[in-house]
Write a protein that holds these residues in place. Structure first.
Motif, PDB file in Angstrom:
ATOM      1  N   PRO A  44      10.867 -15.067  -0.005  1.00  0.00           N
ATOM      2  CA  PRO A  44      10.378 -14.801   1.354  1.00  0.00           C
ATOM      3  C   PRO A  44       9.091 -15.561   1.679  1.00  0.00           C
ATOM      4  CG  PRO A  44      11.109 -12.773   0.329  1.00  0.00           C
ATOM      5  CD  PRO A  44      11.109 -13.808  -0.746  1.00  0.00           C
ATOM      6  N   TYR A  45       8.207 -15.696   0.694  1.00  0.00           N
ATOM      7  CA  TYR A  45       6.973 -16.451   0.910  1.00  0.00           C
ATOM      8  C   TYR A  45       7.287 -17.929   1.137  1.00  0.00           C
ATOM      9  CZ  TYR A  45       4.230 -12.447  -0.684  1.00  0.00           C
ATOM     10  OH  TYR A  45       3.651 -11.208  -0.799  1.00  0.00           O
ATOM     11  N   VAL A  46       8.215 -18.451   0.339  1.00  0.00           N
ATOM     12  CA  VAL A  46       8.559 -19.871   0.433  1.00  0.00           C
ATOM     13  C   VAL A  46       9.255 -20.174   1.759  1.00  0.00           C
ATOM     14  CG1 VAL A  46       9.834 -21.761  -0.636  1.00  0.00           C
ATOM     15  CG2 VAL A  46       8.758 -20.015  -2.077  1.00  0.00           C
ATOM     16  N   ALA A  47      10.239 -19.356   2.093  1.00  0.00           N
ATOM     17  CA  ALA A  47      11.072 -19.631   3.266  1.00  0.00           C
ATOM     18  C   ALA A  47      10.290 -19.584   4.568  1.00  0.00           C
ATOM     19  CB  ALA A  47      12.238 -18.641   3.314  1.00  0.00           C
ATOM     20  N   ASN A  48       9.222 -18.796   4.626  1.00  0.00           N
ATOM     21  CA  ASN A  48       8.484 -18.632   5.874  1.00  0.00           C
ATOM     22  C   ASN A  48       7.216 -19.476   5.942  1.00  0.00           C
ATOM     23  OD1 ASN A  48       9.868 -16.386   7.535  1.00  0.00           O
ATOM     24  ND2 ASN A  48       9.883 -15.580   5.448  1.00  0.00           N
ATOM     25  N   ALA A  49       6.992 -20.313   4.937  1.00  0.00           N
ATOM     26  CA  ALA A  49       5.864 -21.241   4.982  1.00  0.00           C
ATOM     27  C   ALA A  49       6.200 -22.432   5.884  1.00  0.00           C
ATOM     28  CB  ALA A  49       5.538 -21.721   3.573  1.00  0.00           C
ATOM     29  N   LEU A  50       5.185 -23.041   6.461  1.00  0.00           N
ATOM     30  CA  LEU A  50       5.409 -24.273   7.213  1.00  0.00           C
ATOM     31  C   LEU A  50       5.928 -25.358   6.272  1.00  0.00           C
ATOM     32  CD1 LEU A  50       2.250 -24.463   9.515  1.00  0.00           C
ATOM     33  CD2 LEU A  50       4.522 -23.582  10.072  1.00  0.00           C
ATOM     34  N   TYR A  51       5.336 -25.404   5.101  1.00  0.00           N
ATOM     35  CA  TYR A  51       5.801 -26.307   4.047  1.00  0.00           C
ATOM     36  C   TYR A  51       5.144 -25.912   2.730  1.00  0.00           C
ATOM     37  CZ  TYR A  51       1.391 -28.776   5.143  1.00  0.00           C
ATOM     38  OH  TYR A  51       0.080 -29.100   5.395  1.00  0.00           O
ATOM     39  N   THR A  52       5.690 -26.424   1.656  1.00  0.00           N
ATOM     40  CA  THR A  52       5.102 -26.275   0.322  1.00  0.00           C
ATOM     41  C   THR A  52       4.301 -27.527   0.003  1.00  0.00           C
ATOM     42  OG1 THR A  52       6.835 -24.818  -0.517  1.00  0.00           O
ATOM     43  CG2 THR A  52       5.651 -26.134  -2.142  1.00  0.00           C
ATOM     44  N   VAL A  53       3.163 -27.355  -0.658  1.00  0.00           N
ATOM     45  CA  VAL A  53       2.334 -28.490  -1.039  1.00  0.00           C
ATOM     46  C   VAL A  53       2.125 -28.488  -2.552  1.00  0.00           C
ATOM     47  CG1 VAL A  53       0.189 -27.222  -0.586  1.00  0.00           C
ATOM     48  CG2 VAL A  53       0.161 -29.720  -0.622  1.00  0.00           C
ATOM     49  N   LEU A  54       2.200 -29.674  -3.152  1.00  0.00           N
ATOM     50  CA  LEU A  54       2.028 -29.819  -4.596  1.00  0.00           C
ATOM     51  C   LEU A  54       1.218 -31.083  -4.859  1.00  0.00           C
ATOM     52  CD1 LEU A  54       4.515 -29.197  -7.417  1.00  0.00           C
ATOM     53  CD2 LEU A  54       3.576 -31.495  -7.236  1.00  0.00           C
ATOM     54  N   CYS A  55       0.166 -30.961  -5.679  1.00  0.00           N
ATOM     55  CA  CYS A  55      -0.676 -32.130  -5.979  1.00  0.00           C
ATOM     56  C   CYS A  55      -1.039 -32.157  -7.464  1.00  0.00           C
ATOM     57  CB  CYS A  55      -1.928 -32.128  -5.106  1.00  0.00           C
ATOM     58  SG  CYS A  55      -2.973 -30.658  -5.261  1.00  0.00           S
ATOM     59  N   SER A  56      -0.058 -31.946  -8.316  1.00  0.00           N
ATOM     60  CA  SER A  56      -0.282 -31.836  -9.758  1.00  0.00           C
ATOM     61  C   SER A  56      -0.798 -33.131 -10.365  1.00  0.00           C
ATOM     62  CB  SER A  56       1.018 -31.447 -10.457  1.00  0.00           C
ATOM     63  OG  SER A  56       1.495 -30.217  -9.988  1.00  0.00           O
ATOM     64  N   LYS A  57      -1.517 -32.982 -11.479  1.00  0.00           N
ATOM     65  CA  LYS A  57      -1.946 -34.134 -12.267  1.00  0.00           C
ATOM     66  C   LYS A  57      -0.750 -34.787 -12.928  1.00  0.00           C
ATOM     67  CE  LYS A  57      -5.322 -35.456 -15.806  1.00  0.00           C
ATOM     68  NZ  LYS A  57      -6.362 -34.943 -16.725  1.00  0.00           N
ATOM     69  N   PHE A  58       0.181 -33.958 -13.394  1.00  0.00           N
ATOM     70  CA  PHE A  58       1.447 -34.431 -13.956  1.00  0.00           C
ATOM     71  C   PHE A  58       2.458 -33.303 -13.851  1.00  0.00           C
ATOM     72  CE2 PHE A  58      -1.395 -33.085 -17.402  1.00  0.00           C
ATOM     73  CZ  PHE A  58      -0.684 -32.028 -17.944  1.00  0.00           C
ATOM     74  N   GLU A  59       3.722 -33.652 -13.938  1.00  0.00           N
ATOM     75  CA  GLU A  59       4.804 -32.670 -13.858  1.00  0.00           C
ATOM     76  C   GLU A  59       5.918 -33.100 -14.805  1.00  0.00           C
ATOM     77  OE1 GLU A  59       5.467 -29.849 -12.467  1.00  0.00           O
ATOM     78  OE2 GLU A  59       3.816 -29.533 -11.071  1.00  0.00           O
ATOM     79  N   GLY A  60       6.994 -32.339 -14.775  1.00  0.00           N
ATOM     80  CA  GLY A  60       8.225 -32.735 -15.438  1.00  0.00           C
ATOM     81  C   GLY A  60       9.257 -32.986 -14.347  1.00  0.00           C
ATOM     82  N   PHE A  61       9.846 -31.899 -13.899  1.00  0.00           N
ATOM     83  CA  PHE A  61      10.784 -31.939 -12.779  1.00  0.00           C
ATOM     84  C   PHE A  61      10.582 -30.625 -12.043  1.00  0.00           C
ATOM     85  CE2 PHE A  61      14.871 -31.790 -10.608  1.00  0.00           C
ATOM     86  CZ  PHE A  61      15.100 -33.121 -10.310  1.00  0.00           C
ATOM     87  N   PRO A  62       9.594 -30.563 -11.148  1.00  0.00           N
ATOM     88  CA  PRO A  62       9.065 -29.286 -10.656  1.00  0.00           C
ATOM     89  C   PRO A  62      10.079 -28.418  -9.920  1.00  0.00           C
ATOM     90  CG  PRO A  62       8.180 -31.140  -9.414  1.00  0.00           C
ATOM     91  CD  PRO A  62       8.899 -31.715 -10.581  1.00  0.00           C
ATOM     92  N   ARG A  63      10.306 -27.240 -10.477  1.00  0.00           N
ATOM     93  CA  ARG A  63      11.193 -26.280  -9.842  1.00  0.00           C
ATOM     94  C   ARG A  63      10.609 -25.790  -8.519  1.00  0.00           C
ATOM     95  NH1 ARG A  63      15.551 -24.497 -11.980  1.00  0.00           N
ATOM     96  NH2 ARG A  63      15.509 -22.764 -10.510  1.00  0.00           N
ATOM     97  N   VAL A  64       9.290 -25.837  -8.392  1.00  0.00           N
ATOM     98  CA  VAL A  64       8.658 -25.428  -7.132  1.00  0.00           C
ATOM     99  C   VAL A  64       9.239 -26.213  -5.965  1.00  0.00           C
ATOM    100  CG1 VAL A  64       6.498 -25.571  -5.838  1.00  0.00           C
ATOM    101  CG2 VAL A  64       6.506 -24.586  -8.127  1.00  0.00           C
ATOM    102  N   ILE A  65       9.458 -27.514  -6.172  1.00  0.00           N
ATOM    103  CA  ILE A  65      10.015 -28.337  -5.106  1.00  0.00           C
ATOM    104  C   ILE A  65      11.480 -27.981  -4.862  1.00  0.00           C
ATOM    105  CG2 ILE A  65      10.601 -30.685  -4.398  1.00  0.00           C
ATOM    106  CD1 ILE A  65       8.145 -31.684  -5.793  1.00  0.00           C
ATOM    107  N   LEU A  66      12.259 -27.848  -5.931  1.00  0.00           N
ATOM    108  CA  LEU A  66      13.665 -27.478  -5.782  1.00  0.00           C
ATOM    109  C   LEU A  66      13.813 -26.148  -5.052  1.00  0.00           C
ATOM    110  CD1 LEU A  66      15.322 -28.339  -9.234  1.00  0.00           C
ATOM    111  CD2 LEU A  66      15.603 -29.552  -7.067  1.00  0.00           C
ATOM    112  N   GLU A  67      13.021 -25.155  -5.446  1.00  0.00           N
ATOM    113  CA  GLU A  67      13.134 -23.828  -4.850  1.00  0.00           C
ATOM    114  C   GLU A  67      12.696 -23.837  -3.391  1.00  0.00           C
ATOM    115  OE1 GLU A  67      10.806 -21.684  -7.644  1.00  0.00           O
ATOM    116  OE2 GLU A  67      12.430 -21.515  -9.115  1.00  0.00           O
ATOM    117  N   SER A  68      11.691 -24.651  -3.071  1.00  0.00           N
ATOM    118  CA  SER A  68      11.253 -24.751  -1.680  1.00  0.00           C
ATOM    119  C   SER A  68      12.361 -25.339  -0.817  1.00  0.00           C
ATOM    120  CB  SER A  68       9.997 -25.625  -1.595  1.00  0.00           C
ATOM    121  OG  SER A  68       9.536 -25.712  -0.258  1.00  0.00           O
ATOM    122  N   LEU A  69      12.971 -26.420  -1.287  1.00  0.00           N
ATOM    123  CA  LEU A  69      14.038 -27.053  -0.518  1.00  0.00           C
ATOM    124  C   LEU A  69      15.257 -26.141  -0.415  1.00  0.00           C
ATOM    125  CD1 LEU A  69      13.707 -30.679  -1.936  1.00  0.00           C
ATOM    126  CD2 LEU A  69      12.816 -29.786   0.229  1.00  0.00           C
ATOM    127  N   ALA A  70      15.532 -25.372  -1.468  1.00  0.00           N
ATOM    128  CA  ALA A  70      16.644 -24.423  -1.425  1.00  0.00           C
ATOM    129  C   ALA A  70      16.417 -23.352  -0.360  1.00  0.00           C
ATOM    130  CB  ALA A  70      16.842 -23.771  -2.791  1.00  0.00           C
TER     131      ALA A  70
END
Length: 338
Positions: free
Chosen positions: A230-256
Motif C-alpha cells: 500500500p505504501y509503494v502503490a500510493n507513492a508518486l514514485y520510488t527513489v533509490l540512490c544506493s552506493k551499490f546493489e545486486g538486483f534490487p527487489r525494491v525496484i521490481l516491487e515498485s514496478l509491480a
C-alpha cells in the motif's frame, strides 16, 4: 518458488530472525548461538548443519553466506561440504562480501565451483577480478499475480509523498544523501513528503539529520513494514540512490505495484530493470541530476501516467514462472558440474 516447482527445500538461518513467510523446512541456527559466540560454539553449529545435511539427504546447497575468510572457507568446504554440492550465491556487486581479497586464494577455493549471480555485470566483475568460470546469471523474480492494481492509502497518510526502502545501515543505500537531495529539491515546498521504510543502526542519525534540515515532519520514518505494497502503490514514485546493489527487489516491487522509479545507475541492477519506459535512470552518485529527476517526475503528472502504464509489462521477463524454470534447469545442471 523452488517449493512450487517440486523441490524439497530446507532453509538454514544463521540468526534467530524470521521476518517473512516461507515454504521450507527450517533449521534455525540462531537458537544454538550463545552470547559469547566463541569458537567451540561455532564448531557446534557447524556440526549441527553437517548432521542435518546428512540426515535430510540434502544434495545441493545454495550458499548465501558472506565468505571473506580463507580459513573459514577451507573449514566449510573440507568439513561441511564433503558430500553436498554447494552453489555459491553472489547477491551484490560488492564482491568483498563474497570472496577473500586474495585473488590467488579465491581462485584456489572457487575455481571449480558453480557460482550463481544476479546480473551480467556481476558475472563480468568476477571473471575480470578473479578469473573464475562456471558463473551463471539468474536475476531476482517477481510474482505479478500477488500484486493488485489498486491499494488503499495507508491511514493516516493524507499528503503526497515519494518513497525509499531498505536497511538503514552505513554506506549502502545512502539515505543521508537522499535526505540532503530531497532538502534541495522542490518537493518540500510543494508539501510532497519523503517516506522511508526500513530499520537499522543509522535510524537515529538519519532522524537527527532530517531535524537539522528542518524536515522532521516531512521526512517520515515508517520503520519495518511487513506488507509494504500500500505504501509503494500510493507513492508518486520510488527513489533509490544506493552506493551499490545486486538486483534490487525494491525496484521490481515498485514496478509491480504500478509505481515508477527514479534511480541512480549504481553497480549493478537499476540499468537492467529501468528501460526508459518505467522510470528515470541518472548517473551514479550524481545527486544534482538526481534532484532534477526527482523534481521532473514529481511535477510532471503526464510522465508519471506514461510510466505507470508500462510499469508491470516492463518486468514480465522477470516473472516468477519464467525465472523458476531457469532455476529448475540450472539445478539439474549442477549435478554435471560435480
Amino acid at each position: 518458488m523452488l517449493s512450487d516447482k517440486g523441490f524439497n527445500v530446507h532453509l538454514v538461518t544463521i540468526t534467530d530472525t524470521i521476518g517473512y513467510a516461507f515454504k521450507a523446512h527450517l533449521l534455525n541456527l540462531g537458537l544454538y548461538k550463545n552470547k559469547r559466540n566463541d569458537f567451540l560454539n561455532k564448531m557446534r553449529r557447524l556440526q549441527i548443519v553437517k548432521t542435518y545435511l546428512k540426515v535430510q539427504e540434502i544434495d545441493v546447497v545454495l550458499d548465501f553466506r558472506m565468505r571473506k575468510s580463507v580459513l573459514k572457507e577451507l573449514i566449510v568446504q573440507k568439513f561441511l561440504y564433503r558430500k553436498a554440492k554447494p552453489v555459491y550465491m553472489v547477491r551484490s556487486s560488492n564482491l568483498d562480501y563474497y570472496f577473500p581479497k586474495s585473488s590467488r586464494f579465491t581462485r584456489k577455493l572457487f575455481e571449480t565451483k558453480p557460482i550463481c549471480v544476479l546480473t551480467e555485470g556481476i558475472k563480468t566483475s568476477i571473471e575480470d577480478q578473479f578469473k573464475l568460470k562456471n558463473i551463471t546469471v539468474i536475476p531476482n523474480a517477481i510474482d505479478l499475480k500477488k500484486y493488485k492494481e489498486n491499494y488503499a492509502i495507508p491511514s493516516p497518510i493524507e499528503r503526497r509523498y515519494i518513497l525509499a526502502s531498505g536497511r538503514l545501515v552505513p554506506g549502502v543505500k545512502q539515505f543521508d544523501k537522499l535526505i540532503a537531495a530531497y532538502a534541495e529539491s522542490e518537493l518540500p515546498q510543494a508539501n510532497i513528503d519523503l517516506r522511508i521504510l526500513g530499520v537499522g543502526e543509522t535510524l537515529d542519525a538519519l532522524k537527527a539529520l532530517a531535524k537539522k534540515m528542518g524536515l522532521e515532519k516531512q521526512v517520515v520514518f515508517e520503520g519495518f513494514v511487513k506488507d509494504p505494497e500500500p505504501y509503494v502503490a500510493n507513492a508518486l514514485y520510488t527513489v533509490l540512490c544506493s552506493k551499490f546493489e545486486g538486483f534490487p527487489r525494491v525496484i521490481l516491487e515498485s514496478l509491480a505495484c504500478g509505481t515508477p522509479v527514479v534511480a541512480t545507475d549504481c553497480p549493478t541492477g537499476p540499468a537492467e530493470i529501468l528501460d526508459g519506459t518505467n522510470g528515470i535512470l541518472v548517473p551514479h552518485n550524481d545527486f544534482k541530476v538526481l534532484i532534477l529527476a526527482m523534481n521532473r517526475l514529481a511535477f510532471n503528472e503526464g510522465l508519471r501516467k506514461q510510466f505507470k502504464a508500462s510499469c508491470r509489462s516492463s518486468i514480465c521477463k522477470f516473472e516468477a514462472a519464467k525465472i523458476s524454470t531457469r532455476w529448475q534447469h540450472y539445478l539439474n545442471q549442477v549435478y554435471e558440474l560435480y
